[in-house]
Design an enzyme around this catalytic site. Structure first.
Site, short mmCIF file in Angstrom:
data_model
loop_
_atom_site.label_atom_id
_atom_site.label_comp_id
_atom_site.label_asym_id
_atom_site.label_seq_id
_atom_site.Cartn_x
_atom_site.Cartn_y
_atom_site.Cartn_z
N ASP A 1 77.80 63.19 0.49
CA ASP A 1 77.55 63.34 1.93
C ASP A 1 77.27 61.98 2.60
O ASP A 1 78.19 61.39 3.16
CB ASP A 1 76.41 64.33 2.19
N ASP A 2 76.02 61.52 2.55
CA ASP A 2 75.63 60.24 3.17
C ASP A 2 74.77 59.49 2.16
O ASP A 2 73.54 59.41 2.31
CB ASP A 2 74.84 60.51 4.46
N GLU B 1 75.75 74.74 6.62
CA GLU B 1 74.81 73.73 6.09
C GLU B 1 73.42 74.18 6.54
O GLU B 1 72.59 74.52 5.71
CB GLU B 1 75.16 72.33 6.65
N HIS C 1 80.71 60.85 4.23
CA HIS C 1 80.86 60.25 5.56
C HIS C 1 80.76 58.75 5.35
O HIS C 1 79.71 58.27 4.91
CB HIS C 1 79.76 60.73 6.50
N HIS D 1 82.44 71.36 8.51
CA HIS D 1 81.08 71.66 8.05
C HIS D 1 80.74 73.06 8.56
O HIS D 1 80.91 73.35 9.76
CB HIS D 1 80.09 70.67 8.63
N HIS E 1 83.54 64.87 0.04
CA HIS E 1 82.62 64.97 1.18
C HIS E 1 81.72 63.75 1.19
O HIS E 1 80.65 63.73 0.59
CB HIS E 1 81.80 66.27 1.04
N1 ADE Z 1 77.43 63.73 9.71
C1 ADE Z 1 77.05 62.96 8.69
N2 ADE Z 1 76.42 63.69 7.76
C2 ADE Z 1 76.42 64.97 8.22
C3 ADE Z 1 75.96 66.20 7.70
N3 ADE Z 1 75.33 66.29 6.54
N4 ADE Z 1 76.13 67.30 8.46
C4 ADE Z 1 76.73 67.23 9.65
N5 ADE Z 1 77.21 66.10 10.17
C5 ADE Z 1 77.06 64.98 9.45
ZN ZN Z 2 78.65 66.07 5.69
#
Ligand code: ADE
Ligand code: ZN
Length: 349
Positions: free
Chosen positions: A288-289, A210, A29, A207, A27
């Protein structure tokens, strides 16, 4: 899973184990790996004007209150990506960091609609990312594949148009996902496109849970037929769902630092990762990011283990879950799991 009987080890040694154990990242992005320095470098290279005066000013804006407040900045950051080489450079920078974190396999999410809506060709996006994945396999020893994500705040028709544009490049991605603003955009909005993707033999993830309710996790499984749930931490609010995830062996790609930065939990000590493992759910740890949330995958492991007082047996389980839940070939998975077992045997010795 034989090393579950691992005895507790000292914190310093445990940190070393977390750093060095072979793991998969499921996971990430790729647009969320764009560090502020690279955003500015690409903006200069491409003549794009940014609404921030400096790297420091941009980083100072990374104070999020929820998912949407993050997404607004994340999409703005991605506006510097124009050429195939930009997509390559972004993915390569991530893959080098993944290799340093002992990631043996990574499945990279990408958001084509964020780029095609700005006039960037689908080929430019996919071929740049795919070339970086191929090179990582050859020179970094990291296996990497791509998962195309549909933006759930857009329509299902838009997702169908995106799929059509991507299908000539079908060999470059292994599956599809669903991301962006969750609440108000439930899985059922995308039931038809996910059915089509299933017919095409694409892997499916989404997703769910969350920020959204546990019901979205049920419907992602029932209506989208997903093989993994991204995040899924809201499952703890639904005992039946917890039992379902455990008994069906559905993996959750949990992202602890993301959940703190986006205010899903007030702090890491309140995070549900330990509870999910305790319930027998195949949780995994991911970033994630990472450029926005303060750490790549090893930082997620290190900080969460410290906050929740998790031990070596949890580390083994999380790493094994990540390798097992990946979409890599069974033979590759078996070889990585053997490497993991050998690594933990050496820890025990
Ligand atoms: N796009 C990038 N990060 C995300 C996240 N945590 N939740 C949903 N969409 C995303
Ligand atoms: Zn994500």
């Amino acid at each position: 899973m034989k090393p579950l009987t691992l005895a507790p080890i000292a914190p310093e040694r445990l940190s070393d184990v977390l750093r060095r154990m072979p793991k998969a990242e499921l996971h990430i992005h790729i647009e969320g790996s764009l560090e502020p320095e690279m955003i500015f470098a690409l903006a200069r290279r491409n003549g794009v004007e940014l609404p921030y005066a400096s790297v420091e000013a941009l980083r100072a804006a990374y104070a999020f209150t929820n998912l949407q407040s993050f997404l607004d900045i994340y999409y703005a950051g991605a506006s510097v990506l124009l050429k195939e080489q930009d997509f390559y450079d972004m993915a390569w920078a991530y893959l080098e960091k993944a290799a340093a974190d002992h990631v043996v396999h990574a499945e990279l999410f990408f958001d084509p609609q964020t780029h095609t809506s700005r006039g960037v060709d689908m080929d430019t996006v996919i071929l740049g990312l795919s070339r970086a994945c191929r090179d990582a396999g050859q020179t970094l020893g990291v296996s990497a594949s791509l998962i195309l994500c549909f933006l759930r705040h857009l329509s299902e028709d838009d997702a169908f148009a995106t799929l059509e544009q991507a299908l000539p490049l079908r060999e470059h991605f292994i599956g599809v996902g669903l991301d962006s603003s969750e609440v108000g955009h439930p899985p059922e909005k995308f039931a038809r496109i996910f059915k089509r993707c299933g017919e095409l033999g694409l892997h499916r993830v989404a997703h769910a849970g969350e920020e959204g309710p546990p019901a979205y996790i049920h419907t992602a499984l029932d209506l989208l037929q997903v093989e993994r749930i991204d995040h899924g931490v809201q499952a703890t609010r639904d005992r039946t769902l917890m039992q379902r995830l455990a008994s069906q062996g559905i993996a959750l790609t949990v992202c602890p630092l993301s959940n703190i930065k986006l205010c899903v939990y007030p702090d890491l000590r309140s995070h549900s990762l330990g509870q999910l493992l305790e319930a027998g759910i195949a949780a995994t740890v991911n970033s994630d990011d990472p450029a926005y949330f303060g750490g790549y995958v090893n930082q997620n492991f290190l900080q969460t283990f410290q906050a929740l007082d998790l031990q070596a047996s949890h580390a083994y389980r999380l790493a094994r879950n990540s390798l097992q839940a990946s979409f890599a070939a069974e033979a590759a998975k078996a070889a990585w799991i053997e490497r993991l077992d050998d690594f933990f045997e050496s820890v025990r010795a």
